[in-house]
Design a protein around this motif. Sequence first.
Motif, PDB file in Angstrom:
ATOM      1  N   CYS A 189       0.855  -1.186   0.000  1.00  0.00           N
ATOM      2  CA  CYS A 189       0.000   0.000   0.000  1.00  0.00           C
ATOM      3  C   CYS A 189       0.895   1.242   0.000  1.00  0.00           C
ATOM      4  O   CYS A 189       2.111   1.152   0.184  1.00  0.00           O
ATOM      5  CB  CYS A 189      -0.930   0.010   1.224  1.00  0.00           C
TER       6      CYS A 189
ATOM      7  N   ASN B  93      -1.154   5.456   3.632  1.00  0.00           N
ATOM      8  CA  ASN B  93      -2.301   4.623   3.998  1.00  0.00           C
ATOM      9  C   ASN B  93      -1.916   3.412   4.849  1.00  0.00           C
ATOM     10  O   ASN B  93      -2.749   2.543   5.072  1.00  0.00           O
ATOM     11  CB  ASN B  93      -3.010   4.130   2.730  1.00  0.00           C
TER      12      ASN B  93
ATOM     13  N   GLN C 245      -4.005   2.793   8.161  1.00  0.00           N
ATOM     14  CA  GLN C 245      -5.412   2.511   7.867  1.00  0.00           C
ATOM     15  C   GLN C 245      -5.585   1.111   7.274  1.00  0.00           C
ATOM     16  O   GLN C 245      -6.487   0.363   7.669  1.00  0.00           O
ATOM     17  CB  GLN C 245      -5.959   3.563   6.906  1.00  0.00           C
ATOM     18  N   VAL C 246      -4.716   0.762   6.328  1.00  0.00           N
ATOM     19  CA  VAL C 246      -4.819  -0.556   5.701  1.00  0.00           C
ATOM     20  C   VAL C 246      -4.544  -1.662   6.712  1.00  0.00           C
ATOM     21  O   VAL C 246      -5.252  -2.677   6.760  1.00  0.00           O
ATOM     22  CB  VAL C 246      -3.847  -0.650   4.511  1.00  0.00           C
TER      23      VAL C 246
ATOM     24  N   ASP D 169      -5.059  -1.657   9.818  1.00  0.00           N
ATOM     25  CA  ASP D 169      -6.179  -1.779  10.749  1.00  0.00           C
ATOM     26  C   ASP D 169      -7.379  -2.454  10.087  1.00  0.00           C
ATOM     27  O   ASP D 169      -7.969  -3.393  10.643  1.00  0.00           O
ATOM     28  CB  ASP D 169      -6.556  -0.388  11.261  1.00  0.00           C
ATOM     29  N   GLU D 170      -7.752  -2.008   8.902  1.00  0.00           N
ATOM     30  CA  GLU D 170      -8.982  -2.485   8.275  1.00  0.00           C
ATOM     31  C   GLU D 170      -8.842  -3.870   7.665  1.00  0.00           C
ATOM     32  O   GLU D 170      -9.836  -4.593   7.537  1.00  0.00           O
ATOM     33  CB  GLU D 170      -9.432  -1.478   7.213  1.00  0.00           C
TER      34      GLU D 170
END
Length: 307
Positions: free
Chosen positions: A243, A247, A250-251, A253-254
Amino acid sequence: MPNSTIPKDIFDSFKGVFTNINTDRLSEILVALVLCVIGFFLARLISNAFIRTIGVRFNAHQRLVWRRGIFYFIFMIFVMTSLKEAGFKLSVFLGAAGILTVALGFASQTSASNLISGLFLIGEGSFEIGDTIQITLIRGHTIEGEVISIDLLSVKLLTMDNVYVRLPNEQLIRAPVHNLSKFPIRRITLTVPINFNEDINKVRSVLIDIATAYPLVLADPKPRVTVSSFAESSIEITFALWCKQNNYLQVKDEIHELIRNRFVDNQIEIPVPKIGFVDRPTPQQPLTDEDLDRYANTQEIKREPKL
């Protein structure tokens, strides 16, 4: 010794300036002060103008070094000119500065080591202002933060907890430094355990579909799914995806939430470690007549005669 005359020469220079003050001497001192003020503002103006024009090609760290270098160079020229205008002997001051530098070098070896280390850090360019670095100190303690200043004696960091940290340059030279934001993309590596009875090809297909459908995951380099090892009660799958640097958090985590939801939809089980529990003692049942007859002759239980 010849050097012993330097303090006396400096004293005579100051004495000659302040004891022979007249109208002309006062005007020379005022001119010297005006030169210092003009030099300060002119050095600031020129250094800022250089950064706004030619300095736009440099990165943040190079702009900081050039700004400071130009400012101090021009300002020191005006300071030396103003001292000469006021009647000070510059040769005496230069000799005294040399002796003072040597004395300070022996007295503060740590500062000298940090100074030399700072020059190596600036010249090497391993990290710049704005980069996120991670330093592993000698005792194993790890510090991670954004670089906000690179000076000759220390490097200043701002951690994710909004804590200001000052690190001596000598420690940065000796310790491993991980530049987490050097490149525009970054890889996320996850270890996903599955049960032994699961279909590995099915798990591989589900993970690849998750990475393909997630818009923040890059298509190039491609995500990879490999079997890393057989654990005690599971098969460990390594899921690697790429990524953009911005990001990353965020990546990371999600993607865990997406994996969990897709595994539930496809009935793929993740083994949960079993922790040994101590069975609760069952409530003691009342003794029956048969139990009393059986243990009537024991010392622990004595049967009372029936009436």
